[in-house]
Motif scaffolding. Structure first.
Motif, PDB file in Angstrom:
ATOM      1  N   UNK A 171       0.818  -1.383  -0.180  1.00  0.00           N
ATOM      2  CA  UNK A 171       0.053   0.182   0.158  1.00  0.00           C
ATOM      3  C   UNK A 171       0.979   1.430  -0.228  1.00  0.00           C
ATOM      4  N   UNK A 172       0.801   2.335  -1.192  1.00  0.00           N
ATOM      5  CA  UNK A 172       0.967   3.114  -0.880  1.00  0.00           C
ATOM      6  C   UNK A 172       1.361   4.589   0.149  1.00  0.00           C
ATOM      7  N   UNK A 173       2.324   5.248   0.184  1.00  0.00           N
ATOM      8  CA  UNK A 173       2.475   5.500   1.802  1.00  0.00           C
ATOM      9  C   UNK A 173       1.199   7.129   1.060  1.00  0.00           C
ATOM     10  N   UNK A 174       0.516   7.642   2.166  1.00  0.00           N
ATOM     11  CA  UNK A 174      -0.434   8.837   2.094  1.00  0.00           C
ATOM     12  C   UNK A 174       0.498   9.830   3.439  1.00  0.00           C
ATOM     13  N   UNK A 175       0.003  10.739   3.006  1.00  0.00           N
ATOM     14  CA  UNK A 175       0.959  12.648   3.644  1.00  0.00           C
ATOM     15  C   UNK A 175      -0.221  12.649   3.434  1.00  0.00           C
ATOM     16  N   UNK A 176       0.002  13.527   4.693  1.00  0.00           N
ATOM     17  CA  UNK A 176      -1.054  14.862   5.020  1.00  0.00           C
ATOM     18  C   UNK A 176      -2.405  14.916   4.036  1.00  0.00           C
ATOM     19  N   UNK A 177      -2.601  15.965   3.641  1.00  0.00           N
ATOM     20  CA  UNK A 177      -3.526  16.045   2.410  1.00  0.00           C
ATOM     21  C   UNK A 177      -3.397  15.101   1.795  1.00  0.00           C
ATOM     22  N   UNK A 178      -2.774  14.116   1.142  1.00  0.00           N
ATOM     23  CA  UNK A 178      -2.884  13.266   0.460  1.00  0.00           C
ATOM     24  C   UNK A 178      -3.663  12.394   0.937  1.00  0.00           C
ATOM     25  N   UNK A 179      -4.074  11.945   2.327  1.00  0.00           N
ATOM     26  CA  UNK A 179      -5.205  10.896   2.696  1.00  0.00           C
ATOM     27  C   UNK A 179      -6.245  10.540   3.084  1.00  0.00           C
ATOM     28  N   UNK A 180      -7.190  10.550   1.689  1.00  0.00           N
ATOM     29  CA  UNK A 180      -8.159  10.646   1.562  1.00  0.00           C
ATOM     30  C   UNK A 180      -9.286   9.226   2.213  1.00  0.00           C
ATOM     31  N   UNK A 181      -9.911   9.113   2.264  1.00  0.00           N
ATOM     32  CA  UNK A 181     -11.058   7.722   2.716  1.00  0.00           C
ATOM     33  C   UNK A 181     -10.898   6.320   1.145  1.00  0.00           C
ATOM     34  N   UNK A 182     -10.561   5.460   1.937  1.00  0.00           N
ATOM     35  CA  UNK A 182     -10.525   5.266   0.909  1.00  0.00           C
ATOM     36  C   UNK A 182     -11.427   4.389  -0.392  1.00  0.00           C
ATOM     37  N   UNK A 183     -11.256   4.537  -1.791  1.00  0.00           N
ATOM     38  CA  UNK A 183     -12.541   4.040  -2.366  1.00  0.00           C
ATOM     39  C   UNK A 183     -13.584   2.568  -2.317  1.00  0.00           C
ATOM     40  N   UNK A 184     -13.969   2.609  -1.920  1.00  0.00           N
ATOM     41  CA  UNK A 184     -15.195   0.877  -2.139  1.00  0.00           C
ATOM     42  C   UNK A 184     -14.427  -0.092  -2.872  1.00  0.00           C
ATOM     43  N   UNK A 185     -13.905   0.571  -4.334  1.00  0.00           N
ATOM     44  CA  UNK A 185     -13.282  -0.427  -4.822  1.00  0.00           C
ATOM     45  C   UNK A 185     -11.725  -1.155  -4.547  1.00  0.00           C
TER      46      UNK A 185
END
Length: 844
Positions: free
Chosen positions: A773-787
């Motif tokens: 899983x790619x790293x998610x930082x700060x504003x990049x962090x979003x809820x996971x999409x359903x798919x």
């Protein structure tokens, strides 16, 4: 992943070194400006030209450093304004209005205050209204109303909440003395925020000035003191401050430069990028250690116990982890001062960060360090109290991340944490944004380093982490092909743990461990798992005796079925390792490796004989065999040959192993037994827990487990000293750290359950986060999409023919294929192991 990714990392490293570690770099440049304090300096009129500001550069900073949303001050990990932005924004508005400049900025600031005050304050009330905010915010409202006038009007819905804050301020002012020695920041430290009803005599202010002219190291307070007294000492302080900071002033001045540097090192290590700054880190720690030895350069602060505790505990942790001989007295001194302990107990929020670092430091406890045990118990008690108060009343932690950090520290032992995943957590949660040091007045945080440097470090850490993931993905695919080609994935019995084994070695260590070491350890672990299961559950005594004899003579004649497969893959692995060592060092170690493997197979056969014949060994007899059958030495010693070329001549001869290796073997066996005793009792197998009960029939199962855990705690302290300190072993540092990595793997697998034999969601999540899983930082962090379902297991995580085999979403996990050319290019750039090994671990 292509070579450009590594080149980009190297380019970033070079730029950061130039900015942060050049000879002209000022450590104070790493501390972010405080909008609130800078605004107060901007308000000071020039004594010779009262219609102009004394520090125009501070006014210019306010004018040009307004956030696009209209506020001044700190953002959270996601770029959103914090509650402390309200008083900071009001102070900046007042500064601009005083000098009739920045009209548009004032309008934007007021719009932000009107639009966000209610939301921010109500959100704060769900957590905690800090003492600093309760005192300063009402004062800034009053000041802004005086300077700005009727433009500052709160909506009716907020009047009640604001009134509550004014009432809370009044309660604080009535309760406390102007100079209260029981408070870390007495009321006089808030001089600029005290109501006009306080008619403070100039002499009272002047008597509280430090030798450098500061008032509790607070620029805003000293700005107010100077405007009230005209003191030359105050002016000298302010001039010195502005000369040091030509781009906004910090919240606290002066600061301990050793503390700044220690926090810098700590950040590099926690972000997982220390391998790129080996020499720079070594230079900083050598200077800190020299200052520590020179007591005059290592004073104990009387004005800020929290800052001193933070510095001391952080220094202890970093220095000890890097092999320096440092006494626990460096930070345990507070235990001997009852007044300080009371002060800590009565000021939870202010000391939460310092106590968290005290608790972390005690992770590195050696045998006989009773004061460290006392410090651990005390700090744990305070941290637990902080959490319980916050949960019960929803009123304590002002930092949203700090609660999660404390919970993580208390719930998971340091030995059970894997470096790679700790780095990811630190990057994603943006803990790295904070230098956890209670501020003199705010009891909040200083940002460290400044935003530009911080964003660069996090960006480097993210790319560095994903470089590792790319390498790990390629190696794991190769390892799975190897397992399948040798028939290990289709044995028809036992556990198929190719991914588990690789994940363990990859996530427990940091580069620059090269691909060869990871692959040989992972292959060894896979063979051990399959062979151990064969001896435990599948093979008859005749088959097991035949395989054991074949291993002894290293000849597969007469073998068939699983016995032949196990021997052939082992022979191939040993031959491969020996050939690589011959190529590297010109020495044949094949017979040494064969002897170690035979010793392991013989221990499995002995345990199978016990189980099949119903023999119950003594505790000593069991442990002598069990510490071998756990097979940790089989993995670490073969890999250690490549880290220490002299190893085969002295330490690869069973059973004459170094104490550090023996301790690893014992600890790993006991960790395993504490989580597998129930299953093994049901299967009629010997286990240290059940053997203890046999020799102590008056004891119950809980007493037996407690006995084992007591042994574990003592052995781990002995082991840690062997790893970190010189003089106990001839092993090189890299070899010792490989031993530590192995222990952390076993602690992770057997900390509170048998994770190695399970497929629980947390284990699958850890594997996916470490490798895919790619790293998610700060504003990049979003809820996971359903798919997108990153918690799905990677192929082969489940064992057994009936287990579900779930495919991984290709959008998330497919990566370009490459062999080991990238790994080779990576390792050719690395610095010497003697230095790199000293910065490998995340200090937790």
């Amino acid at each position: 992943m292509d070579f450009s990714q590594y080149s980009s990392i190297q380019s970033q490293v070079d730029k950061i070194k130039e900015k942060m570690f050049s000879s002209t770099c000022d450590p104070y440049s790493f501390i972010s400006p405080s909008a609130y304090d800078t605004a107060w300096l901007a308000m000071i009129p020039d004594p010779h030209q009262p219609l102009q500001p004394m520090f125009k550069n501070c006014l210019d900073w306010v004018l040009y450093n307004q956030n696009e949303q209209g506020f001044w001050g700190e953002c959270d990990a996601h770029g959103m304004p914090t509650i402390n932005c309200l008083p900071s924004t009001l102070a900046c508005i007042v500064a601009l209005k005083k000098w009739n400049t920045g009209g548009e900025s004032i309008k934007k600031g007021l719009a932000f205050v009107h639009a966000n005050t209610e939301k921010l304050i109500r959100e704060m009330n769900k957590q905690y209204c800090g003492r600093w905010f309760a005192i300063v915010f009402p004062a800034m409202v009053e000041l802004a109303n005086t300077v700005v006038g009727e433009e500052l009007v709160f909506p009716d819905s907020l009047i009640g909440v604001v009134s509550e804050l004014f009432n809370k301020r009044q309660q604080i002012l009535e309760k406390e003395e102007l100079v209260d020695m029981h408070q870390n920041s007495p009321l006089l430290a808030y001089l600029e925020a005290l109501p006009t009803s306080y008619d403070i005599d100039k002499d009272v202010i002047l008597n509280q000035l430090s030798n450098d002219g500061s008032l509790f190291q607070s620029p805003s307070a000293i700005a107010s003191a100077f405007m009230a007294t005209g003191s030359k000492e105050c002016m000298a302080y302010l001039v010195s401050l502005v000369q040091r900071y030509d781009n906004g002033v910090p919240r606290t001045y002066p600061m301990d430069e050793d503390l700044i540097n220690l926090c810098m090192v700590n950040q590099l290590v926690r972000l997982g990028i220390a391998e790129h700054f080996v020499l720079e880190i070594e230079e900083i720690l050598e200077q800190v250690y020299r200052n520590y030895l020179n007591q005059e350069a290592w004073p104990k602060s009387n004005s800020d116990v929290a800052a001193q505790l933070l510095k001391n505990s952080l220094a202890f942790c970093l220095l000890r982890m890097h092999g320096y001989s440092v006494s626990s007295d460096i930070f345990c001194w507070f235990l001997n001062h009852e007044d300080i302990r009371v002060q800590i107990e009565n000021n939870h929020e202010y000391f939460s960060s310092a106590l968290l670092n005290v608790y972390r430091a005690t992770d590195l406890m050696f045998s006989g360090e009773d004061d460290l045990q006392e410090a651990r118990s005390f700090s744990k008690q305070i941290l637990e109290k902080i959490l319980s108060v916050g949960t019960r009343d929803q009123t304590h932690l002002s930092l949203p991340n700090l609660r999660r950090v404390i919970e993580h520290e208390l719930s998971l032992p340091w030995f059970a944490r894997l470096d790679h995943l700790e780095h990811r957590m630190w990057i994603e949660e943006n803990y790295s944004n904070f230098l956890w040091m209670g501020n003199i007045k705010a009891a909040s945080t200083e940002r460290f380093p400044c935003p530009d440097h911080n964003s660069e470090l996090v960006r480097l850490a993210k790319q560095n982490y994903e470089l590792r993931q790319s390498i790990y993905q390629n190696e794991l695919e190769e390892l799975k092909r190897w397992s399948k080609e040798w028939g290990l994935t289709d044995m028809g019995f036992g556990r198929e743990k190719t991914t588990y084994c690789y994940f363990a070695i990859a996530a427990s260590s940091s580069l620059p461990y090269d691909s060869n070491i990871r692959m040989m350890v992972a292959k060894s672990a896979i063979v051990i798992t399959v062979a151990d299961d064969f001896y435990d559950t599948e093979g008859s005594l005749i088959e097991l005796k035949g395989l054991t004899n074949a291993i002894q003579r290293w000849d597969s004649e007469g073998l068939s079925g699983p016995c032949k497969i196990i021997f052939d893959v082992l022979d191939n692995l040993v031959t491969e390792i020996a050939a690589k060592y011959m190529q590297q060092e010109g020495c044949d170690i094949k017979h040494n490796l064969e002897d170690i493997w035979y010793e392991t197979f013989l221990s499995w056969f002995t345990e199978s004989m016990w189980s099949k014949t119903g023999y119950i060994p003594s505790m000593d007899e069991y442990l002598e065999t069990g510490m071998t059958s756990i097979a940790t030495h089989t993995q670490v010693l073969s890999a250690s040959c490549f880290l220490d070329p002299s190893l085969p001549n002295s330490k690869l001869r069973p059973p004459q192993y170094e104490n550090i290796t023996k301790l690893l073997m014992i600890i790993a066996r006991l960790l395993n037994d504490t989580q597998s005793y129930q299953k093994e009792i049901e299967e009629g197998k010997a286990n240290f827990v059940s053997v203890y009960l046999t020799e102590n029939p008056e004891a119950d199962i809980e007493e037996s487990i407690a006995y084992v855990r007591d042994i574990l705690e003592q052995k781990k302290k002995e082991f840690l000293k062997q790893v970190l300190m010189d003089g106990f072993s001839d092993f090189s540092k890299p070899c010792k750290y490989l031993h530590l990595s192995c222990l952390k793997v076993f602690q992770m697998f057997y900390n509170s359950a048998n994770r190695f034999d399970s497929n629980n969601i947390e284990m699958l999540q850890d594997i996916n986060k470490a490798i895919y899983i790619p790293v998610e930082v700060g504003k990049e962090k979003q809820p996971l999409k359903p798919d997108l379902k990153p918690l799905k297991p990677v192929p082969d995580l489940y064992s057994g023919a009936t287990s579900a085999k779930l495919k991984i979403n290709s959008q998330y996990f497919n990566r370009p294929s490459s062999k080991h050319w990238m790994m080779r290019s990576f390792t050719t750039q690395q610095v010497s192991w003697q230095l790199a090994s000293r910065v490998r671990f995340c200090f937790t």
